[in-house]
Design an enzyme around this catalytic site. Sequence first.
Site, PDB file in Angstrom:
ATOM      1  N   HIS A 114      25.969   1.576  -9.218  1.00 40.76           N
ATOM      2  CA  HIS A 114      24.798   2.337  -9.668  1.00 40.76           C
ATOM      3  C   HIS A 114      24.410   3.394  -8.638  1.00 40.76           C
ATOM      4  CE1 HIS A 114      22.081   0.358  -6.797  1.00 40.76           C
ATOM      5  NE2 HIS A 114      22.708  -0.771  -7.076  1.00 40.76           N
ATOM      6  N   SER A 118      25.842   8.881 -10.319  1.00 39.83           N
ATOM      7  CA  SER A 118      25.022   9.620  -9.357  1.00 39.83           C
ATOM      8  C   SER A 118      25.476   9.361  -7.925  1.00 39.83           C
ATOM      9  CB  SER A 118      23.551   9.242  -9.572  1.00 39.83           C
ATOM     10  OG  SER A 118      22.711  10.110  -8.867  1.00 39.83           O
ATOM     11  N   ASP A 164      21.415  18.157 -17.153  1.00 43.10           N
ATOM     12  CA  ASP A 164      21.074  17.341 -15.989  1.00 43.10           C
ATOM     13  C   ASP A 164      20.130  18.109 -15.062  1.00 43.10           C
ATOM     14  OD1 ASP A 164      21.055  15.762 -13.630  1.00 43.10           O
ATOM     15  OD2 ASP A 164      23.019  14.942 -14.153  1.00 43.10           O
ATOM     16  N   HIS A 176      20.552  13.428 -16.762  1.00 44.39           N
ATOM     17  CA  HIS A 176      21.134  12.641 -15.678  1.00 44.39           C
ATOM     18  C   HIS A 176      21.361  11.194 -16.092  1.00 44.39           C
ATOM     19  CE1 HIS A 176      22.257  12.112 -11.518  1.00 44.39           C
ATOM     20  NE2 HIS A 176      21.418  11.112 -11.372  1.00 44.39           N
TER      21      HIS A 176
END
Length: 412
Positions: free
Chosen positions: A142, A217, A361, A389
């Site tokens: 993540h 990310s 994004d 995003h």
Amino acid sequence: MSKSTFLRKWKASPCYCRSKNKSENGSNGKSFESHEEIGISETLHGREKKLKELIVLLEFVEKLLNKKKGVGSAGYNSRNQKNAAVHRLGNRWSDCGCDSCISWMKTDDPKLHVVVKEAASQAITEDSKGNQNPTENVIFIHGILSSSSFWTKTLFPKLSESKKSDDYSMFAMDLLGHGKSPKPMDNLYTLNDHVEWIENSVISPFELNSFHLVAHSMGCIIALALAAKHSKSIKSLTLVAPPYFPSKDGVEFTAINCLTPKKLWPPEAFLSSVMTWYEHLGRCVCLIMCRNHRTWERLIKRLTGVRDLNFMFLDLTKHTHHSGWHTTHNVLYRGVKHMDRNLETLMKLRKKVHVIMGTKDKSVPPDCGDNMKKKFPDVEVNNIPNAGHRSVLFRREKDFSQDLFRIWENAS
């Protein structure tokens, strides 16, 4: 390392309001001359010090209060010293000390919190012809201020709906300093630190000799470093909304000014700038939000009538200022400096690298994927129209899962 040894070795790290020349030693007794080798970001010391005079005053007051309390005096017995060490380690004035937040301190050998979805064919080692089953492993990473819930609450259910998932073992962990994972105070949360904790908590314990990687990310930076280090084991790499900037002098400051510029509006941008540029103000925000997360949760539940709060709100409070501050600077800003080198390693070995970007994004420049492909033509880029995003995954979990199965099958 035992918990008692860990406590004895722990040492409070100074803030970064001073310049390198004025600070004799960094955390863990390392001189700032070795910051390049350790992986410390230049942005930690390169920020403008608007509150320098206030910080000097606060330091003076802190020393005065400690002197009155007798901290560090010979009168402290061993029991009080240990209790003080535990207090500093897991419950600084800006950090929560509830059982959930410091549960990792109760084990002598803490590991990352890992959620595992085993393949349905895991228990069968050979088919009727004596051939090994094609069970494959997938590691999900993540992004900043998130947790494994980013994947397990959204993508895992959709992946499980397909029979193809029976052939895949999936691992989603809370990164160091996030969610239910350890949040040690003596760690600088560098890129190497995050990679090593994943190795010790996932790759080694589960004996993963080969695996696919999927990251979102900031997690893309960690995934690239992990893939380059285990280049012989990696089968495919899927980067979702990666913050990519071509490596060159000053790229760390390019990243911090582009990803979290100083803004007063909208509120989300203002909060990000405070947490990135102002160390002590950011700690005050953590005092309000993170230390009192249980109060906020009860209040929101009562006002909304919702029993189960959204995991994204919960994830925002499940970190310490120390872990969030250092991860942001030493991984998000420092890490972009190594992305080109890690991509070169993978391209030389003809590894499959896929990038999925949202054209709307607002957290990462939408052209990051295209810029990566310009420098590395073999990288596959999929630009999702009107996706942001997070919405590059949210609300399109079914399409996303189909894309992943296609990538994994082609890599095999």
